[in-house]
Design an enzyme around this catalytic site. Sequence first.
Site, short mmCIF file in Angstrom:
data_model
loop_
_atom_site.label_atom_id
_atom_site.label_comp_id
_atom_site.label_asym_id
_atom_site.label_seq_id
_atom_site.Cartn_x
_atom_site.Cartn_y
_atom_site.Cartn_z
CD GLU A 71 66.71 37.93 56.13
OE1 GLU A 71 67.93 38.18 56.35
OE2 GLU A 71 65.75 38.53 56.63
CE LYS A 103 56.29 39.58 53.87
NZ LYS A 103 55.40 39.52 54.88
NE ARG A 125 60.32 46.53 59.80
CZ ARG A 125 60.81 46.62 58.63
NH1 ARG A 125 59.83 46.47 57.81
NH2 ARG A 125 61.99 46.97 58.35
NE ARG A 176 54.85 48.20 57.63
CZ ARG A 176 54.64 49.37 57.13
NH1 ARG A 176 54.05 50.09 57.87
NH2 ARG A 176 54.69 49.17 55.95
CD GLU A 210 57.26 40.38 61.21
OE1 GLU A 210 58.08 41.33 61.24
OE2 GLU A 210 56.08 40.07 60.86
CG PHE A 257 64.46 41.14 59.75
CD1 PHE A 257 64.42 42.35 59.44
CD2 PHE A 257 63.03 40.71 60.61
CE1 PHE A 257 63.62 43.26 59.46
CE2 PHE A 257 62.04 41.73 60.55
CZ PHE A 257 62.34 43.05 60.06
CE LYS A 286 55.28 43.43 49.97
NZ LYS A 286 54.97 44.40 51.18
P1 ATP Z 1 55.13 46.44 54.00
O1 ATP Z 1 55.39 46.30 55.40
O2 ATP Z 1 56.06 46.22 52.97
O3 ATP Z 1 54.36 47.62 53.88
P2 ATP Z 1 53.24 44.77 55.15
O4 ATP Z 1 53.19 45.27 56.24
O5 ATP Z 1 51.89 44.48 54.33
O6 ATP Z 1 54.19 45.62 53.85
P3 ATP Z 1 54.30 42.60 53.88
O7 ATP Z 1 54.01 42.92 52.68
O8 ATP Z 1 53.90 41.22 54.50
O9 ATP Z 1 54.12 43.47 55.19
O10 ATP Z 1 56.06 42.54 54.06
C1 ATP Z 1 56.82 43.28 54.85
C2 ATP Z 1 57.02 42.95 56.53
O11 ATP Z 1 57.15 41.47 56.48
C3 ATP Z 1 57.98 43.69 57.04
O12 ATP Z 1 57.49 44.75 57.39
C4 ATP Z 1 58.17 42.79 58.15
O13 ATP Z 1 57.06 43.15 59.22
C5 ATP Z 1 57.71 41.13 57.72
N1 ATP Z 1 59.05 40.32 57.66
C6 ATP Z 1 58.88 39.11 58.17
N2 ATP Z 1 59.97 38.39 58.16
C7 ATP Z 1 61.03 39.50 57.56
C8 ATP Z 1 62.33 39.24 57.15
N3 ATP Z 1 63.11 38.39 57.17
N4 ATP Z 1 62.88 40.39 56.68
C9 ATP Z 1 62.29 41.71 56.63
N5 ATP Z 1 61.01 41.91 57.05
C10 ATP Z 1 60.17 40.66 57.56
#
Ligand code: ATP
Length: 587
Positions: A250, A252, A257, A272, A302, A342, A425
Amino acid sequence: MDYAIIADAYGKIEATTKRLEMTDILVDLLKNTSKDVVAKIIYLTQGKLYPDFMGIEIGIAEKLAIKALIRASGRKESEILADLQKTGDLGLATEIQLAKKKQSTFFSKVLTVEHVYESLDKMAKTTGSGAVDTKTAVLAGLLSDASPKEAKYLIRTVTGNLRLGIADMTALEALAIAYGGNKDARGSIERAYNICSDLGRVADILVREGLELVKNMHIMVFEPIRPMLAERLPSPEEILEKFNGKCLAEYKYDGERIQVHKQANIVNLYSRRLENISSQYPDVIELIKKQVNAREAIFEAECVAVDIETGDMRPFQELMHRRRKYGIENAIEKYPISLFAFDLLFVNGKDLTREPLTNRRAALEETLNKNVQLQIATQKTVNTVKELEDFFEQAIGEGCEGLMCKSITKDSVYQAGNRGWLWIKYKRDYKSEMTDTCDLVVVGAFHGRGKRAGAYGALLLASYNPEKDMFETTTKCGTGFTEKDIADLHKMLQSYVIVRRHTRVLSMMEADVWFEPVVVLEVLGAEVTLSPIHTCSMDAIRKSSGFAIRFPRFTGKYRTDKSPQDATNSKEIVAMYQSQLKQITVK
Ligand code: ATP
């Protein structure tokens, strides 16, 4: 129940840095508690009155607390300020001042937990004109009945400085031992917590009705679900291997979030960190009311800033303009957004979190009436490395950060509150050895010189170790900050300055200034190396070696959407080190 019992337990907790001892003290406290107050004690020991998502904070300013103390103790402001200056802690200053007060006036009334809780609740909920006077009077009332030790903890609680270091996981474990039979009950209690995010409510059901009823707790609209998180891998080969050759990829999206909760015509949005952020997005609320087909629904999306002219996606930072109390209408017009949904977790009374992803996704399609502002994440089922790479390029080309690769087996449930391998991811290669950024917690700082005199020259940053519930240092970072960042950070960090290293911080370095671990920054480094001076995952691979991030640079992203426990965890840093080694061997 007497508040003195809590104050005693706090004293013992403060005196230890060992997690196990802390848990034991908490277990004792909970066991000696009457059933009616267990929930209150759970909130109070974490310095709260309610779960975070309710947004009710006691938030008494230091000035007001001093006023109440003067009224209760009859001491002079100058004496109080002198002790505050000496100790750097208004709680300690209060204890000293009250100890000097004549014995005869002590203990006019025994403080009970119930009375303390009700009074704090009154303070938290009093607003409008006359609020300051009411709050001062209520606090002064509590302080005049308190012993010096009780007063110390009351003052720390109301000013938001209790800092006992009792994290969710410690509280869950203590509840399991005290009321669930033994440690094994933790899994069920944790699941209940993950779906309602309210530790007090889980505790209340556990002590009154038993573990079986905790196991039967279900999702409720307007109680946010703790988010499922992803692991990371640096290459498409490794990702496909992990998923046995097939997964759902998917886009990203690079935004914020949001967990959307809808019931009839009421919509709430949670971040989040599970704060209620509905007031920042009135446009999203209207959108959901119009475009969601179900009476009840909980789904995740998102939220991305978009360009008004072209509809192109804009970077995460632009959403900052929505974090304001006033002028939100103007921000909506200048910084419009789109939602990319999502996952669907709950619909019309049905819990979908235990269903496989493909079912949740199909139900999501049925539940949303898509339009330009409300879309569903672009996705593709992929079987080969080439397909995954092409789709990744396509995602980057459209302004995304990369891909979220998701398991589609029958076990691909929604793992609330957990980071696991069902989601992986895959982000853009930053053209450096390290393939991903880290989100690290500021735990200390070093004074600046030259241009940075009077501010901080470098920050001591830490990763989070969830097993130990500790913050472990991994780097000292002084690069990537603009002049504005330096000034902003200095101001931002002032409210978190503490006199000694925080009990939840493991450090072999001596910082000039220590902070309560609160602020999270995004950092990109050149590589991860073994280090004898950083405590991150110490001894994990080699005795007396921790892990350090070399040449760290602040990316400019303040991760205000993350709590310190959401920072990169220490094991992830070890995984980054190991994946670097693999890349070197492959080359
Ligand atoms: P994490 O939330 O894993 O601690 P982070 O906040 O630094 O890490 P990333 O590592 O960039 O974020 O990746 C996770 C985040 O990506 C999710 O919490 C969500 O906000 C975002 N995201 C974007 N697109 C999607 C998707 N298709 N499915 C799930 N999450 C997504």
